[in-house]
Design an enzyme around this catalytic site. Structure first.
Site, PDB file in Angstrom:
ATOM      1  N   TYR A 147      19.108   6.625  -2.480  1.00 48.15           N
ATOM      2  CA  TYR A 147      20.190   7.269  -3.222  1.00 48.15           C
ATOM      3  C   TYR A 147      21.050   8.168  -2.339  1.00 48.15           C
ATOM      4  O   TYR A 147      22.226   8.339  -2.595  1.00 48.15           O
ATOM      5  CB  TYR A 147      19.615   8.132  -4.355  1.00 48.15           C
ATOM      6  CG  TYR A 147      19.190   7.369  -5.566  1.00 48.15           C
ATOM      7  CD1 TYR A 147      18.154   6.448  -5.512  1.00 48.15           C
ATOM      8  CD2 TYR A 147      19.817   7.564  -6.795  1.00 48.15           C
ATOM      9  CE1 TYR A 147      17.751   5.754  -6.634  1.00 48.15           C
ATOM     10  CE2 TYR A 147      19.421   6.872  -7.924  1.00 48.15           C
ATOM     11  CZ  TYR A 147      18.385   5.968  -7.837  1.00 48.15           C
ATOM     12  OH  TYR A 147      18.002   5.282  -8.952  1.00 48.15           O
ATOM     13  N   LYS A 197       5.005   0.998  -0.869  1.00 47.23           N
ATOM     14  CA  LYS A 197       5.265  -0.387  -0.434  1.00 47.23           C
ATOM     15  C   LYS A 197       5.080  -0.415   1.080  1.00 47.23           C
ATOM     16  O   LYS A 197       5.963  -0.822   1.841  1.00 47.23           O
ATOM     17  CB  LYS A 197       6.700  -0.780  -0.861  1.00 47.23           C
ATOM     18  CG  LYS A 197       7.096  -2.219  -0.582  1.00 47.23           C
ATOM     19  CD  LYS A 197       6.628  -3.207  -1.619  1.00 47.23           C
ATOM     20  CE  LYS A 197       6.899  -4.628  -1.175  1.00 47.23           C
ATOM     21  NZ  LYS A 197       6.328  -5.640  -2.090  1.00 47.23           N
ATOM     22  N   ASP A 229       4.948  -3.193  -6.673  1.00 43.08           N
ATOM     23  CA  ASP A 229       5.140  -4.377  -7.527  1.00 43.08           C
ATOM     24  C   ASP A 229       3.904  -4.613  -8.394  1.00 43.08           C
ATOM     25  O   ASP A 229       3.997  -4.899  -9.589  1.00 43.08           O
ATOM     26  CB  ASP A 229       5.536  -5.623  -6.709  1.00 43.08           C
ATOM     27  CG  ASP A 229       4.730  -5.820  -5.435  1.00 43.08           C
ATOM     28  OD1 ASP A 229       3.896  -4.955  -5.115  1.00 43.08           O
ATOM     29  OD2 ASP A 229       4.942  -6.843  -4.752  1.00 43.08           O
ATOM     30  N   ASP A 253      12.807   5.436 -10.444  1.00 40.37           N
ATOM     31  CA  ASP A 253      13.861   5.068 -11.386  1.00 40.37           C
ATOM     32  C   ASP A 253      13.420   3.847 -12.190  1.00 40.37           C
ATOM     33  O   ASP A 253      13.505   3.820 -13.422  1.00 40.37           O
ATOM     34  CB  ASP A 253      15.159   4.771 -10.619  1.00 40.37           C
ATOM     35  CG  ASP A 253      16.289   4.386 -11.559  1.00 40.37           C
ATOM     36  OD1 ASP A 253      16.433   5.042 -12.606  1.00 40.37           O
ATOM     37  OD2 ASP A 253      17.011   3.416 -11.254  1.00 40.37           O
ATOM     38  N   ASP A 257      11.743   3.589 -16.330  1.00 40.24           N
ATOM     39  CA  ASP A 257      12.327   2.808 -17.431  1.00 40.24           C
ATOM     40  C   ASP A 257      11.301   1.810 -17.972  1.00 40.24           C
ATOM     41  O   ASP A 257      11.274   1.526 -19.172  1.00 40.24           O
ATOM     42  CB  ASP A 257      13.598   2.065 -16.984  1.00 40.24           C
ATOM     43  CG  ASP A 257      14.876   2.846 -17.324  1.00 40.24           C
ATOM     44  OD1 ASP A 257      14.840   4.092 -17.298  1.00 40.24           O
ATOM     45  OD2 ASP A 257      15.915   2.214 -17.633  1.00 40.24           O
TER      46      ASP A 257
HETATM   47  C1  IPM Z   1      18.199   7.982 -14.116  1.00 41.43           C
HETATM   48  C2  IPM Z   1      19.473   7.190 -13.945  1.00 41.43           C
HETATM   49  C3  IPM Z   1      20.190   7.620 -12.685  1.00 41.43           C
HETATM   50  C4  IPM Z   1      19.274   7.271 -11.516  1.00 41.43           C
HETATM   51  C5  IPM Z   1      21.579   7.013 -12.467  1.00 41.43           C
HETATM   52  C6  IPM Z   1      22.460   7.156 -13.672  1.00 41.43           C
HETATM   53  C7  IPM Z   1      22.238   7.598 -11.255  1.00 41.43           C
HETATM   54  O1  IPM Z   1      19.226   5.828 -13.983  1.00 41.43           O
HETATM   55  O2  IPM Z   1      18.278   9.219 -14.222  1.00 41.43           O
HETATM   56  O3  IPM Z   1      17.122   7.376 -14.160  1.00 41.43           O
HETATM   57  O4  IPM Z   1      19.295   6.122 -11.040  1.00 41.43           O
HETATM   58  O5  IPM Z   1      18.557   8.164 -11.070  1.00 41.43           O
HETATM   59 MN    MN Z   2      17.195   5.324 -14.441  1.00 41.85          MN
END
Ligand code: IPM
Ligand code: MN
Ligand code: NAD
Length: 366
Positions: A147, A197, A229, A253, A257
């Site tokens: 990032y 990894k 993975d 990240d 999710d």
């Molecule tokens: C998160 C989001 C952010 C990230 C994006 C919007 C920059 O997906 O907070 O998880 O990738 O960190």
């Molecule tokens: Mn995210």
């Protein structure tokens, strides 16, 4: 103890203002119940700020955040089509969110993946896999890696467009997040899953070497190494095998999710982003342009982020506990939001504001 706190409130884009409204409702209820005053300073941030003020992280917002005791941030982000109408570096992710993280060096991102046993049916996983609930704390490094590494783009000698993005960490960045994760593991089940990894990435080789170096400082914590993975599969097959997990920025990240998927919705994913001097709190999810403005977003992630703020920034553990309990009570009374639906046909689906009202009422104890 200080009884008044200044909080910068950044409503964000899409469902941001809708879920922030409910979070503030619940924050105020918690303040009344526990005799704490909150001075809320609203400030523009994100895509709407760009359109209204010409910058996605305006100077005025920076000053408000600098002066606040903590920052409560709604999700930001424009739809794919709308994003294309503004310069890439002003898009709210690159123009606001990453600069916010960098400004306050909020390197420690806590993303709880939590479903109590009685709500395990919200998970799309088989009942036998989630029986007893899910309780994982993902600790994500938030200000390093791909990032924030150096970037280059242009044309090569053959005239082909190329781009180069680098995954960079120095040992101090790795060490400080690992200390946070070990300390968290000590407070919980004393097991730390180190996600890496190292079979491919040199950044993971250094990361793992530092894990080995500092592990002796936490002799009561057992470290388990899992390649990222494989971790994705194991999380789906045996989520209850995990407790505290630590990982670099991009892995975190993606796996966080996946965490939302395990629970049944990203609407159940609050988070805390902690730096040395400043912390901010936001849902793990985005601005959900697909459902914005319809009153159907789940405000749990945003309300949970308030509870994390009370705990981690202000030490108001009792007030935070009241909020977590209130949310459990609302689900327990048979209410839910559209994203979770009613898997067993026993819940009544209510709107965003009705959910916030019920949680606020439960916090007040009425
Ligand atoms: C998160 C989001 C952010 C990230 C994006 C919007 C920059 O997906 O907070 O998880 O990738 O960190
Ligand atoms: Mn995210
Ligand atoms: P998203 O997280 O916004 O949505 C993914 C899916 O989850 C959608 O179907 C959405 O409706 C659903 N969802 C998310 N939160 C919900 C909630 N509270 N209640 C009910 N359903 C919910 O991801 P996306 O669509 O990939 O991204 C949209 C925008 O958000 C992008 O611009 C992205 O960059 C941004 N984003 C911002 C943050 C942040 O501010 N920290 C985090 C992630 C994504």
């Amino acid at each position: 103890m200080k009884t008044a706190y200044t909080i910068a409130v950044l409503e964000g884009d899409g469902i941001g203002p809708e879920v922030t409204k409910e979070a503030v409702k619940v924050l105020q209820a918690a303040g009344e119940r526990h005799n704490v005053l909150f001075d809320l300073q609203y400030a523009p941030f994100g895509g709407r700020a760009y359109f209204d003020h010409g910058a996605s992280f305006p100077e005025e917002t920076k000053a408000i955040c600098d002066n606040a005791d903590a920052i409560l941030k709604g999700p930001i982000g424009l739809s794919h089509e709308e994003s294309k109408t503004i310069p890439v570096n002003e898009q709210p992710e690159r123009g606001a969110l990453l600069p916010l993280r960098r400004r306050y060096m909020t390197y420690a991102n806590f993303r709880p993946v939590y479903l109590p046993p009685e709500l395990a049916h919200f998970s799309p996983l088989k009942p036998r896999v989630v029986e007893g609930g899910i309780d994982i704390m993902m600790v994500r490094e938030l200000v390093g890696g791909l990032y924030f590494g150096s970037k280059e783009e242009g044309k090569d000698a053959n005239g082909r467009r190329f781009v180069k993005e680098t995954l960079e960490y120095d040992e101090e960045q790795i060490r400080r997040i690992l200390h946070v994760a070990f300390a968290e593991a000590q407070k919980r089940k004393k097991v730390l899953h180190n996600i890496h990894k190292s079979n491919v990435l040199m950044s993971s080789v250094l990361w793992n070497a530092i894990v080995e170096e500092i592990a002796p400082e936490y002799p009561d914590v057992e470290v388990k190494h899992v390649i990222v993975d494989a971790a994705a599969t194991l999380l789906c097959l045996k989520p209850r095998d995990f407790d505290v997990m630590v990982m670099e920025n991009m892995f975190g990240d993606i796996l966080s999710d996946l965490g939302g998927g395990l629970l049944g919705s990203l609407g159940l994913m609050p988070s805390a982003c902690i730096g040395e001097k400043k912390a901010y709190y936001e849902p793990s999810h985005g601005s959900a342009p697909d459902i914005a403005g319809r009153g159907i977003a789940n405000p749990y992630s945003m309300i949970g982020s308030v509870a994390l703020m009370l705990e981690k920034s202000f030490g108001l553990d009792e007030a935070a506990a009241t909020i977590w309990t209130a949310m459990r009570e609302v689900f327990g009374a048979g209410y839910t939001t559209a994203d979770l639906g009613s898997p067993e046909g026993e819940h009544e689906v209510i709107e965003t504001s009705a959910f916030g009202d019920r949680v606020a009422a439960a916090v007040r104890g009425s």
